[in-house]
Design a protein around this motif. Structure first.
Motif, PDB file in Angstrom:
ATOM      1  N   PHE A 177      12.234  -2.842  39.368  1.00  0.00           N
ATOM      2  CA  PHE A 177      11.088  -1.995  39.674  1.00  0.00           C
ATOM      3  C   PHE A 177      11.065  -0.739  38.803  1.00  0.00           C
ATOM      4  O   PHE A 177      12.109  -0.241  38.388  1.00  0.00           O
ATOM      5  N   THR A 178       9.865  -0.234  38.586  1.00  0.00           N
ATOM      6  CA  THR A 178       9.674   1.119  38.058  1.00  0.00           C
ATOM      7  C   THR A 178       8.359   1.634  38.599  1.00  0.00           C
ATOM      8  O   THR A 178       7.543   0.869  39.127  1.00  0.00           O
ATOM      9  N   ARG A 179       8.179   2.937  38.499  1.00  0.00           N
ATOM     10  CA  ARG A 179       6.932   3.524  38.986  1.00  0.00           C
ATOM     11  C   ARG A 179       5.808   3.255  37.996  1.00  0.00           C
ATOM     12  O   ARG A 179       6.018   3.265  36.781  1.00  0.00           O
ATOM     13  N   LYS A 180       4.589   3.047  38.502  1.00  0.00           N
ATOM     14  CA  LYS A 180       3.461   2.688  37.643  1.00  0.00           C
ATOM     15  C   LYS A 180       2.727   3.905  37.100  1.00  0.00           C
ATOM     16  O   LYS A 180       2.392   3.955  35.912  1.00  0.00           O
ATOM     17  N   ARG A 181       2.478   4.913  37.951  1.00  0.00           N
ATOM     18  CA  ARG A 181       1.607   6.030  37.575  1.00  0.00           C
ATOM     19  C   ARG A 181       2.333   7.368  37.693  1.00  0.00           C
ATOM     20  O   ARG A 181       3.378   7.472  38.310  1.00  0.00           O
ATOM     21  N   ASP A 182       1.700   8.372  37.100  1.00  0.00           N
ATOM     22  CA  ASP A 182       2.156   9.763  37.214  1.00  0.00           C
ATOM     23  C   ASP A 182       3.543   9.972  36.636  1.00  0.00           C
ATOM     24  O   ASP A 182       4.314  10.816  37.123  1.00  0.00           O
ATOM     25  N   VAL A 183       3.859   9.209  35.583  1.00  0.00           N
ATOM     26  CA  VAL A 183       5.110   9.379  34.856  1.00  0.00           C
ATOM     27  C   VAL A 183       4.799   9.303  33.363  1.00  0.00           C
ATOM     28  O   VAL A 183       3.756   8.771  32.949  1.00  0.00           O
ATOM     29  N   LEU A 184       5.712   9.831  32.565  1.00  0.00           N
ATOM     30  CA  LEU A 184       5.548   9.725  31.119  1.00  0.00           C
ATOM     31  C   LEU A 184       5.553   8.252  30.700  1.00  0.00           C
ATOM     32  O   LEU A 184       6.423   7.493  31.140  1.00  0.00           O
ATOM     33  N   ILE A 193       9.236  -3.233  29.982  1.00  0.00           N
ATOM     34  CA  ILE A 193       8.142  -3.885  30.703  1.00  0.00           C
ATOM     35  C   ILE A 193       7.611  -5.076  29.899  1.00  0.00           C
ATOM     36  O   ILE A 193       7.340  -6.145  30.451  1.00  0.00           O
ATOM     37  N   ASN A 194       7.491  -4.903  28.588  1.00  0.00           N
ATOM     38  CA  ASN A 194       6.916  -5.953  27.741  1.00  0.00           C
ATOM     39  C   ASN A 194       7.879  -7.089  27.435  1.00  0.00           C
ATOM     40  O   ASN A 194       7.458  -8.244  27.307  1.00  0.00           O
ATOM     41  N   ARG A 195       9.192  -6.784  27.318  1.00  0.00           N
ATOM     42  CA  ARG A 195      10.109  -7.755  26.727  1.00  0.00           C
ATOM     43  C   ARG A 195      11.256  -8.208  27.617  1.00  0.00           C
ATOM     44  O   ARG A 195      11.971  -9.148  27.263  1.00  0.00           O
ATOM     45  N   SER A 196      11.448  -7.561  28.750  1.00  0.00           N
ATOM     46  CA  SER A 196      12.575  -7.911  29.602  1.00  0.00           C
ATOM     47  C   SER A 196      12.484  -9.358  30.080  1.00  0.00           C
ATOM     48  O   SER A 196      11.401  -9.857  30.406  1.00  0.00           O
ATOM     49  N   SER A 197      13.631 -10.031  30.134  1.00  0.00           N
ATOM     50  CA  SER A 197      13.680 -11.376  30.705  1.00  0.00           C
ATOM     51  C   SER A 197      13.584 -11.337  32.226  1.00  0.00           C
ATOM     52  O   SER A 197      13.434 -12.373  32.870  1.00  0.00           O
ATOM     53  N   PHE A 198      13.678 -10.127  32.777  1.00  0.00           N
ATOM     54  CA  PHE A 198      13.508  -9.936  34.222  1.00  0.00           C
ATOM     55  C   PHE A 198      12.138  -9.304  34.447  1.00  0.00           C
ATOM     56  O   PHE A 198      11.889  -8.193  33.979  1.00  0.00           O
ATOM     57  N   PRO A 199      11.216  -9.980  35.123  1.00  0.00           N
ATOM     58  CA  PRO A 199       9.880  -9.418  35.340  1.00  0.00           C
ATOM     59  C   PRO A 199       9.963  -8.055  36.030  1.00  0.00           C
ATOM     60  O   PRO A 199      10.775  -7.856  36.936  1.00  0.00           O
ATOM     61  N   LYS A 250      22.357  -5.453  26.765  1.00  0.00           N
ATOM     62  CA  LYS A 250      22.543  -6.365  25.642  1.00  0.00           C
ATOM     63  C   LYS A 250      21.214  -6.720  24.996  1.00  0.00           C
ATOM     64  O   LYS A 250      21.084  -6.756  23.768  1.00  0.00           O
ATOM     65  N   GLN A 251      20.200  -6.981  25.819  1.00  0.00           N
ATOM     66  CA  GLN A 251      18.883  -7.322  25.282  1.00  0.00           C
ATOM     67  C   GLN A 251      18.307  -6.162  24.473  1.00  0.00           C
ATOM     68  O   GLN A 251      17.734  -6.369  23.390  1.00  0.00           O
ATOM     69  N   TYR A 252      18.461  -4.946  24.988  1.00  0.00           N
ATOM     70  CA  TYR A 252      17.890  -3.793  24.297  1.00  0.00           C
ATOM     71  C   TYR A 252      18.529  -3.604  22.921  1.00  0.00           C
ATOM     72  O   TYR A 252      17.836  -3.305  21.944  1.00  0.00           O
ATOM     73  N   ASN A 253      19.832  -3.797  22.835  1.00  0.00           N
ATOM     74  CA  ASN A 253      20.503  -3.701  21.537  1.00  0.00           C
ATOM     75  C   ASN A 253      19.959  -4.742  20.561  1.00  0.00           C
ATOM     76  O   ASN A 253      19.790  -4.464  19.369  1.00  0.00           O
ATOM     77  N   GLU A 254      19.656  -5.920  21.065  1.00  0.00           N
ATOM     78  CA  GLU A 254      19.065  -6.972  20.222  1.00  0.00           C
ATOM     79  C   GLU A 254      17.660  -6.572  19.777  1.00  0.00           C
ATOM     80  O   GLU A 254      17.284  -6.793  18.614  1.00  0.00           O
ATOM     81  N   TRP A 255      16.887  -5.968  20.673  1.00  0.00           N
ATOM     82  CA  TRP A 255      15.523  -5.562  20.332  1.00  0.00           C
ATOM     83  C   TRP A 255      15.521  -4.485  19.245  1.00  0.00           C
ATOM     84  O   TRP A 255      14.663  -4.491  18.377  1.00  0.00           O
ATOM     85  N   MET A 256      16.475  -3.574  19.312  1.00  0.00           N
ATOM     86  CA  MET A 256      16.557  -2.542  18.283  1.00  0.00           C
ATOM     87  C   MET A 256      16.808  -3.155  16.912  1.00  0.00           C
ATOM     88  O   MET A 256      16.166  -2.789  15.911  1.00  0.00           O
ATOM     89  N   VAL A 257      17.740  -4.090  16.842  1.00  0.00           N
ATOM     90  CA  VAL A 257      18.043  -4.746  15.571  1.00  0.00           C
ATOM     91  C   VAL A 257      16.825  -5.522  15.066  1.00  0.00           C
ATOM     92  O   VAL A 257      16.496  -5.481  13.880  1.00  0.00           O
ATOM     93  N   GLN A 258      16.151  -6.212  15.968  1.00  0.00           N
ATOM     94  CA  GLN A 258      14.948  -6.968  15.582  1.00  0.00           C
ATOM     95  C   GLN A 258      13.873  -6.037  15.039  1.00  0.00           C
ATOM     96  O   GLN A 258      13.174  -6.374  14.074  1.00  0.00           O
ATOM     97  N   ASP A 259      13.752  -4.850  15.637  1.00  0.00           N
ATOM     98  CA  ASP A 259      12.725  -3.906  15.201  1.00  0.00           C
ATOM     99  C   ASP A 259      12.991  -3.409  13.787  1.00  0.00           C
ATOM    100  O   ASP A 259      12.060  -3.376  12.965  1.00  0.00           O
TER     101      ASP A 259
END
Length: 262
Positions: A177-184, A193-199, A250-259
């Motif tokens: 979960f994360t908050r939808k509104r009123d946050v940066l 939100i876009n790439r996580s294997s966990f919805p 682990k996924q985030y580290n992979e995304w950084m390298v891919q970017d």
């Protein structure tokens, strides 16, 4: 002194003049972006520039340079700095665009879990990354005084929103979960939100519900994903980094390298 590109010309600026939220900040209210590099390559720079220009439209701040021109300036300051892993700042204020960088200096201890506290305060315009940062700086100092990594901003009803310099995610019964509104609209937050294997589901977390969550983590562009193991002095789960948080790290580290590999 900080070596910076101001309107595409090099100058030395006293460090305290660039301290967001402090009385020493030397510029009119504007916007800022902070991102990291990996091996001299900017990470997720395009969405940072998109957010900067979108915020400029919302605030009617005129930026005299195109995204491509800013990209070229950023490449120049990154290449001149010896450390391959940097924390780069874009500061857009009336009539000035200031770019500078420093060593990232991440402590890998944070990835074993950090402590956070709640602080009753809020951003005036959470949707915009503005240099009017005094509220967040005061909250962060409260956390630092308590030997905590971050302050989580909450309202008078005990509803949690975000960190003073981060977004927050939590996990209950293997649901993320994360908050939808009123946050940066954080770049790392949106990447998850876009790439996580966990919805990712949107929800509201109250101070009274902290004891019910199984895992928790923060996100920001400098540190990426930061596991939270203690909240207001109480353990989250068993007090160690959770399974889903570990997988997302682990996924985030992979995304950084891919970017950076394009």
């Amino acid at each position: 002194m900080v070596n910076a590109l101001t309107n595409n010309k090099w100058e030395s600026i006293p460090k305290e003049n660039l301290q967001l939220g402090a009385e020493t900040f030397a510029y009119e209210t504007g916007l800022y972006e902070t991102f990291r590099t990996l091996n001299h390559h900017p990470v997720f720079l395009e969405p940072h520039l998109d957010r900067l220009f979108n915020s400029a439209k919302l605030t009617q701040l005129k930026i005299e340079y195109t995204q491509q021109e800013i990209w070229e300036m950023i490449q120049e300051i990154i290449e001149k700095f010896p450390n391959p892993n940097q924390r780069v700042r874009i500061l857009a204020v009336p009539k000035k665009l200031i770019l500078y960088t420093s060593s990232l200096e991440l402590s890998h201890l944070i990835y074993k879990g950090v402590s956070v506290i709640t602080v009753e305060t809020n951003r005036v315009h959470p949707e915009i990354k503005t240099t009017d940062y005094r509220t967040c700086l005061t909250a962060w100092k409260s956390a630092n005084d308590s030997r905590c990594f971050e302050a989580i901003l909450m309202d008078k009803n005990g509803i949690l929103f975000e960190g003073s310099r981060s977004n927050i995610f939590w996990i209950i019964n293997k649901k993320l979960f994360t908050r939808k509104r009123d946050v940066l609209p954080g770049i790392t937050r949106q990447t998850i939100i876009n790439r996580s294997s966990f919805p990712v589901e949107f929800g509201i977390l109250q101070k009274s519900g902290i004891s019910k969550i199984d895992e928790c983590f923060l996100t920001n562009s400098g540190s990426g994903i930061i596991p939270v193991t203690h909240f207001n002095g109480e353990k989250i789960g068993n007090g160690s980094v959770g399974e889903i948080t570990n997988q997302l790290l682990k996924q985030y580290n992979e995304w950084m390298v891919q970017d950076i590999d394009g």
